[in-house]
Motif scaffolding. Sequence first.
Motif, PDB file in Angstrom:
ATOM      1  N   ALA A 145     -19.396 -13.594 -56.012  1.00  0.00           N
ATOM      2  CA  ALA A 145     -20.533 -13.945 -55.161  1.00  0.00           C
ATOM      3  C   ALA A 145     -20.767 -12.951 -54.042  1.00  0.00           C
ATOM      4  N   VAL A 146     -19.692 -12.410 -53.477  1.00  0.00           N
ATOM      5  CA  VAL A 146     -19.820 -11.463 -52.367  1.00  0.00           C
ATOM      6  C   VAL A 146     -19.226 -10.130 -52.811  1.00  0.00           C
ATOM      7  N   GLU A 147     -20.070  -9.124 -52.852  1.00  0.00           N
ATOM      8  CA  GLU A 147     -19.654  -7.792 -53.287  1.00  0.00           C
ATOM      9  C   GLU A 147     -19.337  -6.930 -52.067  1.00  0.00           C
ATOM     10  N   THR A 148     -18.304  -6.084 -52.185  1.00  0.00           N
ATOM     11  CA  THR A 148     -17.837  -5.264 -51.072  1.00  0.00           C
ATOM     12  C   THR A 148     -18.070  -3.794 -51.349  1.00  0.00           C
ATOM     13  N   LEU A 149     -18.562  -3.106 -50.342  1.00  0.00           N
ATOM     14  CA  LEU A 149     -18.575  -1.649 -50.313  1.00  0.00           C
ATOM     15  C   LEU A 149     -17.996  -1.226 -48.967  1.00  0.00           C
ATOM     16  N   SER A 150     -17.673   0.045 -48.865  1.00  0.00           N
ATOM     17  CA  SER A 150     -17.099   0.501 -47.600  1.00  0.00           C
ATOM     18  C   SER A 150     -18.039   0.277 -46.431  1.00  0.00           C
ATOM     19  N   CYS A 151     -19.347   0.256 -46.716  1.00  0.00           N
ATOM     20  CA  CYS A 151     -20.326   0.116 -45.632  1.00  0.00           C
ATOM     21  C   CYS A 151     -20.610  -1.328 -45.267  1.00  0.00           C
ATOM     22  N   GLY A 152     -20.224  -2.285 -46.127  1.00  0.00           N
ATOM     23  CA  GLY A 152     -20.543  -3.668 -45.798  1.00  0.00           C
ATOM     24  C   GLY A 152     -20.408  -4.592 -46.991  1.00  0.00           C
ATOM     25  N   TYR A 153     -21.211  -5.670 -46.983  1.00  0.00           N
ATOM     26  CA  TYR A 153     -21.106  -6.721 -47.990  1.00  0.00           C
ATOM     27  C   TYR A 153     -22.494  -7.098 -48.495  1.00  0.00           C
ATOM     28  N   ARG A 154     -22.504  -7.653 -49.703  1.00  0.00           N
ATOM     29  CA  ARG A 154     -23.755  -8.070 -50.333  1.00  0.00           C
ATOM     30  C   ARG A 154     -23.551  -9.387 -51.059  1.00  0.00           C
ATOM     31  N   LEU A 155     -24.507 -10.294 -50.918  1.00  0.00           N
ATOM     32  CA  LEU A 155     -24.485 -11.548 -51.658  1.00  0.00           C
ATOM     33  C   LEU A 155     -25.145 -11.301 -53.014  1.00  0.00           C
ATOM     34  N   ASP A 156     -24.377 -11.431 -54.079  1.00  0.00           N
ATOM     35  CA  ASP A 156     -24.870 -11.189 -55.432  1.00  0.00           C
ATOM     36  C   ASP A 156     -25.457 -12.484 -55.971  1.00  0.00           C
ATOM     37  N   ILE A 157     -26.780 -12.559 -55.986  1.00  0.00           N
ATOM     38  CA  ILE A 157     -27.440 -13.812 -56.328  1.00  0.00           C
ATOM     39  C   ILE A 157     -28.796 -13.519 -56.959  1.00  0.00           C
ATOM     40  N   ASP A 158     -29.203 -14.369 -57.872  1.00  0.00           N
ATOM     41  CA  ASP A 158     -30.531 -14.270 -58.463  1.00  0.00           C
ATOM     42  C   ASP A 158     -31.568 -14.568 -57.376  1.00  0.00           C
ATOM     43  N   PRO A 159     -32.516 -13.643 -57.115  1.00  0.00           N
ATOM     44  CA  PRO A 159     -33.518 -13.902 -56.066  1.00  0.00           C
ATOM     45  C   PRO A 159     -34.273 -15.208 -56.253  1.00  0.00           C
ATOM     46  N   GLU A 160     -34.439 -15.637 -57.495  1.00  0.00           N
ATOM     47  CA  GLU A 160     -35.137 -16.903 -57.732  1.00  0.00           C
ATOM     48  C   GLU A 160     -34.361 -18.093 -57.202  1.00  0.00           C
ATOM     49  N   ARG A 161     -33.077 -17.876 -56.904  1.00  0.00           N
ATOM     50  CA  ARG A 161     -32.232 -18.949 -56.405  1.00  0.00           C
ATOM     51  C   ARG A 161     -32.149 -18.951 -54.882  1.00  0.00           C
ATOM     52  N   VAL A 162     -32.955 -18.143 -54.226  1.00  0.00           N
ATOM     53  CA  VAL A 162     -33.003 -18.109 -52.761  1.00  0.00           C
ATOM     54  C   VAL A 162     -34.414 -18.514 -52.350  1.00  0.00           C
ATOM     55  N   ASP A 163     -34.530 -19.549 -51.522  1.00  0.00           N
ATOM     56  CA  ASP A 163     -35.853 -20.104 -51.241  1.00  0.00           C
ATOM     57  C   ASP A 163     -36.781 -19.124 -50.534  1.00  0.00           C
ATOM     58  N   LEU A 164     -36.234 -18.179 -49.743  1.00  0.00           N
ATOM     59  CA  LEU A 164     -37.117 -17.229 -49.064  1.00  0.00           C
ATOM     60  C   LEU A 164     -37.827 -16.331 -50.077  1.00  0.00           C
ATOM     61  N   CYS A 165     -37.173 -16.012 -51.197  1.00  0.00           N
ATOM     62  CA  CYS A 165     -37.807 -15.202 -52.242  1.00  0.00           C
ATOM     63  C   CYS A 165     -38.878 -16.009 -52.970  1.00  0.00           C
ATOM     64  N   ARG A 166     -38.595 -17.275 -53.224  1.00  0.00           N
ATOM     65  CA  ARG A 166     -39.598 -18.120 -53.873  1.00  0.00           C
ATOM     66  C   ARG A 166     -40.806 -18.294 -52.960  1.00  0.00           C
TER      67      ARG A 166
END
Length: 321
Positions: A145-166
């Motif tokens: 669910a949470v992906e890591t890079l040296s610069c920070g973090y990312r929530l790995d999620i289908d945009p359709e599953r986030v209400d702000l995208c809908r």
Amino acid sequence: MTEFDIVELKDVLREQRTSSGMTQGELSRLSGVSVRTIRHIEHGQVERPRRESVRRLLAAFESPARNPLAVDVLGPLVVHRGGGVVVISSPQQRCLVGLLALHVNRFVSQSEIVEVLWAGTPPATYRELLYSMVSRLRRRLGSGAVETLSCGYRLDIDPERVDLCRFAEQAARARGSGDPHAFAEALGLWRGPVLADLPEALRQHPSAASLQQQRIATALAFADLTFAGCGDDVLPWLAELVGGEPWHEELHARLILSLARSGRQVDAILAFQRIRDRLDHDLGLLPGPALRYAYESVLRQEVPMPRTAFSLLHDGRGLQT
């Protein structure tokens, strides 16, 4: 699977999809059947669906990926997986999820996370604390669910599953089509201010502020469509918004006109007086052209207002000072 009656199939498919918390897009990705075909089946528009398509659709509900993560930020933060709510009790973990959800599938830098979680003054062990926080979230939300890079973090999620995208998609569809029902559906996704239950540092984040401006712009466009004689009453949406926007003159102007359009002229005049007094007391300002135009339209009983009235004000051809 044996032959399916089309009425039975559309009901079974829709019921299983909605109970699983899936969008049509997610079911399409899991089954390999196009979104268009799924939509037509659910509307009873396919007389003889292919047996292989039916098999793949029903098999998708048994897939391990059928319980994807979903996050709602248009109101208090709510995290879902499948049909249930994921409880995140730690305030800092909730803040981190909210911040990552505001940046759907984009990395958020550690410096920005530090600014939100610790107001820019983190403890010496903040890296260890952040690492531990992310580890606990992965156990709660899923290992990927949470992906890591040296610069920070990312929530790995289908945009359709986030209400702000809908919301963004639905609002764009509403503006493009001029469909009042699309406007109502877009505004109906909001349950309150962005991340309403989280600290001010997150509620006032630029991404949250931008979302609020998009919400206001959508409500204003819906109001103007309603004043032009298209669509249902926009008053509930405006009434909800003005409470959090005490000095937004165009928003209050639409509220005044909507009240008058609903036959509530006295309430419209009182609404004007409240915003006039608030502008004077808080900002030392007089009502601008939009408010004055709305007020004088009510006094002259010239509502509903033409759709072009506010654009004329912006062009300098409206009410003269």
